[in-house]
Design a protein around this motif. Structure first.
Motif, PDB file in Angstrom:
ATOM      1  N   GLU A  26       4.392   7.585  -5.158  1.00 15.59           N
ATOM      2  CA  GLU A  26       3.651   6.171  -4.516  1.00 15.59           C
ATOM      3  C   GLU A  26       2.651   5.765  -5.455  1.00 15.59           C
ATOM      4  O   GLU A  26       2.273   4.324  -5.560  1.00 15.59           O
ATOM      5  CB  GLU A  26       2.803   6.897  -3.193  1.00 15.59           C
ATOM      6  CG  GLU A  26       4.093   7.280  -2.127  1.00 15.59           C
ATOM      7  CD  GLU A  26       3.330   7.635  -0.801  1.00 15.59           C
ATOM      8  OE1 GLU A  26       3.121   6.481  -0.006  1.00 15.59           O
ATOM      9  OE2 GLU A  26       3.032   8.828  -0.651  1.00 15.59           O
ATOM     10  N   GLN A  27       2.041   6.363  -6.144  1.00 16.43           N
ATOM     11  CA  GLN A  27       0.967   6.005  -7.074  1.00 16.43           C
ATOM     12  C   GLN A  27       1.523   5.062  -8.420  1.00 16.43           C
ATOM     13  O   GLN A  27       0.969   4.267  -8.741  1.00 16.43           O
ATOM     14  CB  GLN A  27       0.217   6.935  -7.531  1.00 16.43           C
ATOM     15  CG  GLN A  27      -0.857   7.785  -6.843  1.00 16.43           C
ATOM     16  CD  GLN A  27      -1.519   8.929  -7.232  1.00 16.43           C
ATOM     17  OE1 GLN A  27      -1.362   9.449  -8.480  1.00 16.43           O
ATOM     18  NE2 GLN A  27      -2.658   9.708  -6.576  1.00 16.43           N
ATOM     19  N   VAL A  28       2.565   5.803  -8.774  1.00 21.97           N
ATOM     20  CA  VAL A  28       3.161   4.989 -10.095  1.00 21.97           C
ATOM     21  C   VAL A  28       3.730   3.799  -9.476  1.00 21.97           C
ATOM     22  O   VAL A  28       3.663   2.828  -9.904  1.00 21.97           O
ATOM     23  CB  VAL A  28       4.382   5.841 -10.596  1.00 21.97           C
ATOM     24  CG1 VAL A  28       4.958   5.147 -11.668  1.00 21.97           C
ATOM     25  CG2 VAL A  28       3.667   7.202 -11.256  1.00 21.97           C
ATOM     26  N   LEU A  29       4.576   3.738  -8.239  1.00 19.66           N
ATOM     27  CA  LEU A  29       5.104   2.525  -7.788  1.00 19.66           C
ATOM     28  C   LEU A  29       3.926   1.549  -7.398  1.00 19.66           C
ATOM     29  O   LEU A  29       4.328   0.395  -7.895  1.00 19.66           O
ATOM     30  CB  LEU A  29       5.920   2.810  -6.387  1.00 19.66           C
ATOM     31  CG  LEU A  29       7.255   3.525  -6.486  1.00 19.66           C
ATOM     32  CD1 LEU A  29       7.725   3.957  -5.227  1.00 19.66           C
ATOM     33  CD2 LEU A  29       8.244   2.607  -7.048  1.00 19.66           C
ATOM     34  N   SER A  30       2.924   1.964  -7.069  1.00 10.91           N
ATOM     35  CA  SER A  30       1.928   1.027  -6.656  1.00 10.91           C
ATOM     36  C   SER A  30       1.348   0.334  -7.784  1.00 10.91           C
ATOM     37  O   SER A  30       0.831  -0.704  -7.900  1.00 10.91           O
ATOM     38  CB  SER A  30       0.583   1.567  -5.781  1.00 10.91           C
ATOM     39  OG  SER A  30      -0.236   0.755  -5.542  1.00 10.91           O
ATOM     40  N   GLY A  31       1.371   1.086  -8.984  1.00 11.86           N
ATOM     41  CA  GLY A  31       0.861   0.722 -10.255  1.00 11.86           C
ATOM     42  C   GLY A  31       1.636  -0.376 -10.773  1.00 11.86           C
ATOM     43  O   GLY A  31       1.325  -1.249 -11.651  1.00 11.86           O
ATOM     44  N   ILE A  32       3.086  -0.375 -10.363  1.00  9.42           N
ATOM     45  CA  ILE A  32       3.996  -1.154 -11.171  1.00  9.42           C
ATOM     46  C   ILE A  32       4.298  -2.484 -10.210  1.00  9.42           C
ATOM     47  O   ILE A  32       4.254  -3.430 -10.920  1.00  9.42           O
ATOM     48  CB  ILE A  32       5.409  -0.383 -11.417  1.00  9.42           C
ATOM     49  CG1 ILE A  32       5.341   0.827 -12.101  1.00  9.42           C
ATOM     50  CG2 ILE A  32       6.565  -1.354 -11.856  1.00  9.42           C
ATOM     51  CD1 ILE A  32       6.393   1.775 -12.387  1.00  9.42           C
ATOM     52  N   ARG A  33       4.535  -2.029  -9.119  1.00  8.58           N
ATOM     53  CA  ARG A  33       4.536  -3.286  -7.952  1.00  8.58           C
ATOM     54  C   ARG A  33       3.802  -3.135  -6.791  1.00  8.58           C
ATOM     55  O   ARG A  33       4.069  -2.408  -6.012  1.00  8.58           O
ATOM     56  CB  ARG A  33       6.267  -3.234  -7.530  1.00  8.58           C
ATOM     57  CG  ARG A  33       7.059  -3.952  -8.749  1.00  8.58           C
ATOM     58  CD  ARG A  33       7.006  -5.236  -9.195  1.00  8.58           C
ATOM     59  NE  ARG A  33       7.052  -6.267  -7.968  1.00  8.58           N
ATOM     60  CZ  ARG A  33       7.998  -6.784  -7.655  1.00  8.58           C
ATOM     61  NH1 ARG A  33       9.203  -6.604  -8.389  1.00  8.58           N
ATOM     62  NH2 ARG A  33       8.444  -7.743  -6.708  1.00  8.58           N
TER      63      ARG A  33
END
Length: 403
Positions: A26-33
């Motif tokens: 979730e953290q990585v996804l939030s950082g990308i989009r």
């Protein structure tokens, strides 16, 4: 996930029982989009329910999910024959070759082994979410514009060439009991211009980040990227739109330009060997010198799929003459292929004034040889400027032609 179908706000399903891994995703996804809509669940039956009631643009699932495992979910989705194919990232602690063989026919966008690496995960998700979002802003349905306008817009955002190698077969042949053999993989994919260019571009990005030297061949790229990242990059290419050409006329043109690239690369390798020069770099330059023409053909496939009309008898050839070189130049620049490699590719098209390296002369000679008919032209080529500068005569050219 195509430019036509991808919504402005992508929706992602994460099916992962481990809360730590789920939070990382979730953290990585939030950082990308940061605008992405993310649904999460911790077991397989709930994942199936969510998939049945929602339209997702990306699924990330753990093979070892309780209840219905992630592989079964992926297999069920593929049996639905959804078009376009739903990108699916499968995660697992299994890294043995038997597990990879089981997954491969289902065409996952990536197969990530645990524990998850944040950097690798970020790069993989960026490739799936950011590039698709960019495509969404640049691709317009065919009826709203002329073909020329469409190609001018796509020139700076094209996906590159269609795949000319069967990726799944290539990866399967490269597996052994110890995992993926990079040397075998190199032999399987080294004739594909798109895979070659993408691996070189990715390896150089990683090399710059790590302070390494520039990469200019497939072997160097595979060594730099490693087994997991190389396989994920290659498999990911199969899920891009128009990765394969289905219009017969366009597929025929692609075969011709591919064969021309292969012949140029092989002649460049043989000439480099004869003159004690860098063989693999010359081969790669020859293989990539028609990348723009192949990329243009892929964009023409996009045009027809969007409902555009195409006069196959005359228009395709004219468009290749008009746009092929500029598509290639734009791709090589955007993918940041090494300048030295780009200079060798340019030499395949012609030599102007000035002083040229011996490798550049080799590329020019190789391209000329690839264009000759079977029984004509060698004498004239032997009398030409390039042959004189390389000090290669008719006997050497005839020997190379017979190999």
């Amino acid at each position: 996930m195509t430019a036509v179908d991808l919504p402005a706000v992508p929706r992602v399903l994460i099916a992962e029982a481990d809360p730590v891994s789920r939070e990382l995703l979730e953290q990585v996804l939030s950082g990308i989009r940061c605008d992405a809509r993310v649904d999460t669940c911790g077991e397989g039956q709930q994942a199936l329910y969510l998939l049945a009631h929602n339209a997702y643009d990306l699924v990330i699932a753990d093979w070892e999910l309780p209840g219905v495992d992630g592989l079964s979910i992926l297999r069920g989705l593929r049996q639905q024959h959804r078009k376009p194919v739903l990108p699916f990232i499968l995660m697992s602690r299994r890294n043995d070759s038997a597990s990879v063989r089981e997954v491969l026919p289902l065409a996952p966008a990536a197969y990530l082994t645990k524990p998850l690496n944040r950097e690798d995960l970020t790069q993989r998700l960026q490739g799936l979410l950011l590039s698709s979002a960019e495509d969404c802003s640049t691709a317009v349905s065919a009826p709203e514009q002329t073909l020329t306008t469409f190609l001018e817009r796509r020139r700076d955002s094209s996906e590159g060439a269609p795949l000319m190698t069967d990726v799944q077969v290539a990866v399967k042949r490269s597996l052994n009991p110890g995992g993926l053999d990079l040397k075998l993989l190199e032999e399987e994919i080294r004739t594909d211009p798109q895979i070659t260019a993408v691996l070189i571009a990715a390896a150089n990005s990683a090399a710059q980040h790590q302070g390494g030297g520039l990469v200019q061949t497939v072997a160097q790229s595979l060594h730099q990227l490693g087994t997991g990242q190389s396989m994920n990059l290659i498999l990911g290419l199969t899920l891009k739109r128009c990765a394969r050409l289905s219009v017969p006329c366009l597929a025929d043109y692609a075969e011709r330009y591919w064969e021309l690239s292969l012949h140029t690369g092989e002649y460049a390798r043989m000439l480099a060997r004869l003159l004690d020069l860098e063989q693999e770099r010359c081969y790669c330059a020859g293989l990539l010198h028609r990348l723009g023409d192949l990329a243009l053909l892929r964009c023409l496939e996009e045009w027809t799929q969007a409902g555009g009309e195409l006069d196959e008898s005359e228009e395709v050839g004219n468009l290749l003459d008009q746009f092929g070189a500029s598509f290639g130049s734009a791709l090589r620049t955007r993918w940041r292929l090494p300048l030295e490699l780009r200079e060798l590719i340019a030499a395949a098209y012609g030599l102007g004034g000035g002083v040229y390296s011996r490798e550049a002369l080799v590329m020019n000679m190789a391209a000329q040889m690839a264009h000759l008919t079977e029984h004509e032209g060698l004498e004239e080529l032997a009398r030409g400027r390039t042959a004189r500068l390389l000090k290669i005569g008719l006997p050497e050219l005839m020997r190379l032609r017979r190999k």
